[in-house]
Design an enzyme around this catalytic site. Structure first.
Site, PDB file in Angstrom:
ATOM      1  N   GLY A  11     -35.294 -15.725 -67.078  1.00 43.08           N
ATOM      2  CA  GLY A  11     -35.109 -14.678 -66.064  1.00 43.08           C
ATOM      3  C   GLY A  11     -33.700 -14.108 -66.092  1.00 43.08           C
ATOM      4  O   GLY A  11     -32.739 -14.842 -66.264  1.00 43.08           O
ATOM      5  N   ARG A  72     -39.533 -14.097 -72.327  1.00 44.30           N
ATOM      6  CA  ARG A  72     -40.066 -15.453 -72.427  1.00 44.30           C
ATOM      7  C   ARG A  72     -40.843 -15.485 -73.747  1.00 44.30           C
ATOM      8  O   ARG A  72     -41.795 -14.753 -73.931  1.00 44.30           O
ATOM      9  CB  ARG A  72     -40.966 -15.759 -71.235  1.00 44.30           C
ATOM     10  CG  ARG A  72     -40.196 -15.616 -69.915  1.00 44.30           C
ATOM     11  CD  ARG A  72     -40.759 -16.445 -68.802  1.00 44.30           C
ATOM     12  NE  ARG A  72     -40.223 -16.032 -67.499  1.00 44.30           N
ATOM     13  CZ  ARG A  72     -39.157 -16.559 -66.900  1.00 44.30           C
ATOM     14  NH1 ARG A  72     -38.488 -17.537 -67.473  1.00 44.30           N
ATOM     15  NH2 ARG A  72     -38.770 -16.120 -65.727  1.00 44.30           N
ATOM     16  N   ASP A 103     -32.917 -23.945 -67.836  1.00 44.89           N
ATOM     17  CA  ASP A 103     -33.179 -25.182 -68.597  1.00 44.89           C
ATOM     18  C   ASP A 103     -34.172 -24.982 -69.742  1.00 44.89           C
ATOM     19  O   ASP A 103     -34.093 -25.677 -70.750  1.00 44.89           O
ATOM     20  CB  ASP A 103     -33.570 -26.352 -67.680  1.00 44.89           C
ATOM     21  CG  ASP A 103     -34.596 -25.974 -66.641  1.00 44.89           C
ATOM     22  OD1 ASP A 103     -35.180 -24.882 -66.756  1.00 44.89           O
ATOM     23  OD2 ASP A 103     -34.824 -26.780 -65.720  1.00 44.89           O
ATOM     24  N   THR A 126     -28.908 -18.060 -63.932  1.00 46.51           N
ATOM     25  CA  THR A 126     -30.144 -17.952 -63.146  1.00 46.51           C
ATOM     26  C   THR A 126     -29.745 -17.771 -61.686  1.00 46.51           C
ATOM     27  O   THR A 126     -28.750 -18.346 -61.249  1.00 46.51           O
ATOM     28  CB  THR A 126     -31.042 -19.204 -63.294  1.00 46.51           C
ATOM     29  OG1 THR A 126     -31.963 -19.239 -62.186  1.00 46.51           O
ATOM     30  CG2 THR A 126     -30.278 -20.499 -63.278  1.00 46.51           C
ATOM     31  N   ASP A 128     -31.364 -18.982 -59.321  1.00 44.63           N
ATOM     32  CA  ASP A 128     -31.915 -20.102 -58.554  1.00 44.63           C
ATOM     33  C   ASP A 128     -30.898 -21.218 -58.275  1.00 44.63           C
ATOM     34  O   ASP A 128     -31.110 -22.030 -57.376  1.00 44.63           O
ATOM     35  CB  ASP A 128     -33.119 -20.721 -59.287  1.00 44.63           C
ATOM     36  CG  ASP A 128     -34.176 -19.689 -59.605  1.00 44.63           C
ATOM     37  OD1 ASP A 128     -34.314 -18.742 -58.808  1.00 44.63           O
ATOM     38  OD2 ASP A 128     -34.859 -19.808 -60.642  1.00 44.63           O
ATOM     39  N   ASP A 130     -30.430 -23.868 -59.850  1.00 42.91           N
ATOM     40  CA  ASP A 130     -31.099 -25.165 -59.933  1.00 42.91           C
ATOM     41  C   ASP A 130     -30.745 -25.948 -61.187  1.00 42.91           C
ATOM     42  O   ASP A 130     -31.520 -26.782 -61.647  1.00 42.91           O
ATOM     43  CB  ASP A 130     -32.628 -24.954 -59.862  1.00 42.91           C
ATOM     44  CG  ASP A 130     -33.134 -24.045 -60.968  1.00 42.91           C
ATOM     45  OD1 ASP A 130     -32.308 -23.371 -61.624  1.00 42.91           O
ATOM     46  OD2 ASP A 130     -34.353 -23.989 -61.184  1.00 42.91           O
ATOM     47  N   ARG A 172     -37.424 -20.477 -57.162  1.00 41.87           N
ATOM     48  CA  ARG A 172     -38.382 -21.336 -57.889  1.00 41.87           C
ATOM     49  C   ARG A 172     -38.595 -22.661 -57.158  1.00 41.87           C
ATOM     50  O   ARG A 172     -38.952 -22.658 -55.995  1.00 41.87           O
ATOM     51  CB  ARG A 172     -37.912 -21.567 -59.331  1.00 41.87           C
ATOM     52  CG  ARG A 172     -38.259 -20.412 -60.235  1.00 41.87           C
ATOM     53  CD  ARG A 172     -38.381 -20.840 -61.662  1.00 41.87           C
ATOM     54  NE  ARG A 172     -37.139 -21.436 -62.143  1.00 41.87           N
ATOM     55  CZ  ARG A 172     -36.914 -21.791 -63.371  1.00 41.87           C
ATOM     56  NH1 ARG A 172     -37.838 -21.626 -64.280  1.00 41.87           N
ATOM     57  NH2 ARG A 172     -35.788 -22.341 -63.730  1.00 41.87           N
TER      58      ARG A 172
HETATM   59  P1  ADP Z   1     -35.271 -20.483 -68.212  1.00 45.01           P
HETATM   60  O1  ADP Z   1     -34.356 -20.551 -69.374  1.00 45.01           O
HETATM   61  O2  ADP Z   1     -34.796 -19.528 -67.162  1.00 45.01           O
HETATM   62  O3  ADP Z   1     -35.630 -21.867 -67.674  1.00 45.01           O
HETATM   63  P2  ADP Z   1     -37.920 -20.369 -69.478  1.00 45.01           P
HETATM   64  O4  ADP Z   1     -38.345 -21.690 -68.995  1.00 45.01           O
HETATM   65  O5  ADP Z   1     -38.902 -19.246 -69.460  1.00 45.01           O
HETATM   66  O6  ADP Z   1     -36.638 -19.795 -68.691  1.00 45.01           O
HETATM   67  O7  ADP Z   1     -37.407 -20.545 -70.967  1.00 45.01           O
HETATM   68  C1  ADP Z   1     -36.870 -19.456 -71.693  1.00 45.01           C
HETATM   69  C2  ADP Z   1     -37.292 -19.541 -73.136  1.00 45.01           C
HETATM   70  O8  ADP Z   1     -36.769 -20.724 -73.739  1.00 45.01           O
HETATM   71  C3  ADP Z   1     -38.794 -19.632 -73.380  1.00 45.01           C
HETATM   72  O9  ADP Z   1     -39.436 -18.392 -73.279  1.00 45.01           O
HETATM   73  C4  ADP Z   1     -38.834 -20.178 -74.790  1.00 45.01           C
HETATM   74  O10 ADP Z   1     -38.549 -19.148 -75.726  1.00 45.01           O
HETATM   75  C5  ADP Z   1     -37.640 -21.152 -74.782  1.00 45.01           C
HETATM   76  N1  ADP Z   1     -38.141 -22.521 -74.508  1.00 45.01           N
HETATM   77  C6  ADP Z   1     -38.459 -23.038 -73.297  1.00 45.01           C
HETATM   78  N2  ADP Z   1     -38.945 -24.301 -73.428  1.00 45.01           N
HETATM   79  C7  ADP Z   1     -38.932 -24.585 -74.742  1.00 45.01           C
HETATM   80  C8  ADP Z   1     -39.321 -25.722 -75.547  1.00 45.01           C
HETATM   81  N3  ADP Z   1     -39.825 -26.831 -74.997  1.00 45.01           N
HETATM   82  N4  ADP Z   1     -39.170 -25.619 -76.885  1.00 45.01           N
HETATM   83  C9  ADP Z   1     -38.667 -24.519 -77.452  1.00 45.01           C
HETATM   84  N5  ADP Z   1     -38.298 -23.417 -76.763  1.00 45.01           N
HETATM   85  C10 ADP Z   1     -38.422 -23.443 -75.438  1.00 45.01           C
END
Ligand code: ADP
Length: 324
Positions: A11, A72, A103, A126, A128, A130, A172
């Site tokens: 995000g 994403r 994360d 972010t 959030d 968090d 979130r």
């Molecule tokens: P944030 O970084 O805000 O937590 P997301 O959880 O959507 O947002 O993660 C962002 C991007 O990071 C995902 O769209 C994906 O490309 C990558 N990502 C997230 N989890 C994994 C994972 N377990 N393995 C590889 N890439 C990941």
């Protein structure tokens, strides 16, 4: 280090552009080529990368969103997809990587680093707040201020029409925005994911409060356990006959807008420090803040551990509300 790549992922949050600007300018200061990757990991997989210069980051410090885009990219969780990304990074002669996100973004970066051997530095971006290992994430302060100014406006109607507003805010699974927005806007109550709500208590409080005041603001975190502002109203309205209950979901206005001074300064410091850490040979580190200092945490800890808001704020809120 000759070429450092950077991306924003997950995000968007206000202040990401200030961080991008700081990374680019610090790279150029050291004669390193900053390489922007468009739309997070998607751009890494699609080989959508470009060498950045001063003109790319002119006049962006005050803007929300991210000039290099975010997305994403769920395919990045698959090894075959990451192998394409690794090939592209090698072709572009990338020596180090800075990722700005949450994360999920750090998980992707950590896996990539272990598979490719490329050093990565994470910057928490972010609204959030968090993320473990930092007092503040980039964008949180701006989002909090956006929420407060919206709640102030809604209060005008709440008090004029003697209404009870249930205002749903982002965050979130964490209640940082909700709890601090409640304190700063003088809300009458708050529901956060970290606490099991007692609806009978909430109803009694609204009844008691409104003997004198006849309007209330209840802040509802999107991740709280009752299912959001509309659901809450459905549950409590039979117990609050005669009260005018209104839901408001603030939505995406909370994610956008010009970053606050706090977020611009934090982002500029973190962005510049990320380049310094790569030059210092560091890897798999997240930059955080502790008071007015920048600190570092392993990306692994930032991914695995959780950050929770200070629940003493609930006690503070209660003291502000007591009405005899
Ligand atoms: P944030 O970084 O805000 O937590 P997301 O959880 O959507 O947002 O993660 C962002 C991007 O990071 C995902 O769209 C994906 O490309 C990558 N990502 C997230 N989890 C994994 C994972 N377990 N393995 C590889 N890439 C990941």
């Amino acid at each position: 280090m000759k070429r450092i790549a950077l991306l924003t992922s997950g995000g968007d949050s206000p202040g990401m552009n200030a961080a991008i600007r700081a990374i680019v300018k610090t790279c150029l200061f050291y004669n390193i080529v900053p390489v922007g990757i468009r739309d997070g990991y998607k751009g890494m997989v699609n080989n959508d990368m470009f060498d950045m210069s001063y003109s790319d980051v002119d006049n962006i410090i005050h803007t929300g969103g991210t000039i290099i885009g975010s997305s994403r990219c769920l395919e990045f969780k698959e090894k075959e997809t990451r192998l394409i990304a690794i090939k592209n990074l090698k072709e572009n002669l990338i020596d180090g990587l800075v990722v700005i996100g949450g994360d999920g973004t750090f998980t992707g970066a950590t896996i990539l680093s272990s598979e490719m051997g490329i050093p990565v530095i994470g910057i928490p971006g972010t609204i959030d707040n968090d993320i473990y290992g930092t007092d503040h994430t980039i964008g949180y302060d701006t989002a909090l201020n956006t929420v407060i100014s919206a709640v102030d406006k809604i209060r005008d109607t709440a008090s004029s029409h003697h209404r009870i507003f249930f205002i749903e805010v982002m965050g979130r699974h964490a209640g940082f925005i909700a709890i601090n927005a409640a304190v700063a806007s003088g809300a009458e109550s708050v529901l956060i994911p970290e606490e099991v709500p007692d609806l009978n208590k909430l109803v009694a409080q609204i009844q008691h409060q409104n003997k004198g005041k006849r309007s209330s603001i209840i802040i509802v975190a999107e991740g709280e356990q009752e299912g959001g502002s509309l659901e809450l109203i459905n549950k409590v309205s039979p117990m609050l006959e005669g009260f005018d209950l209104r839901p408001t979901v603030l939505g995406h206005i909370q994610r956008g807008g010009s970053p606050s001074a706090f977020d611009r300064i934090l982002a500029t410091r973190m962005g510049s420090f990320a380049v310094e850490l790569l030059l210092d040979g560091q890897n798999s580190i997240m930059i955080g803040s502790s008071g007015d200092n920048l600190i570092t945490t392993s990306l692994e800890a930032a991914m695995k551990l959780h950050s929770v808001p200070d629940l003493d704020r609930l006690v503070l809120l209660k003291k502000m509300l007591t009405r005899f």
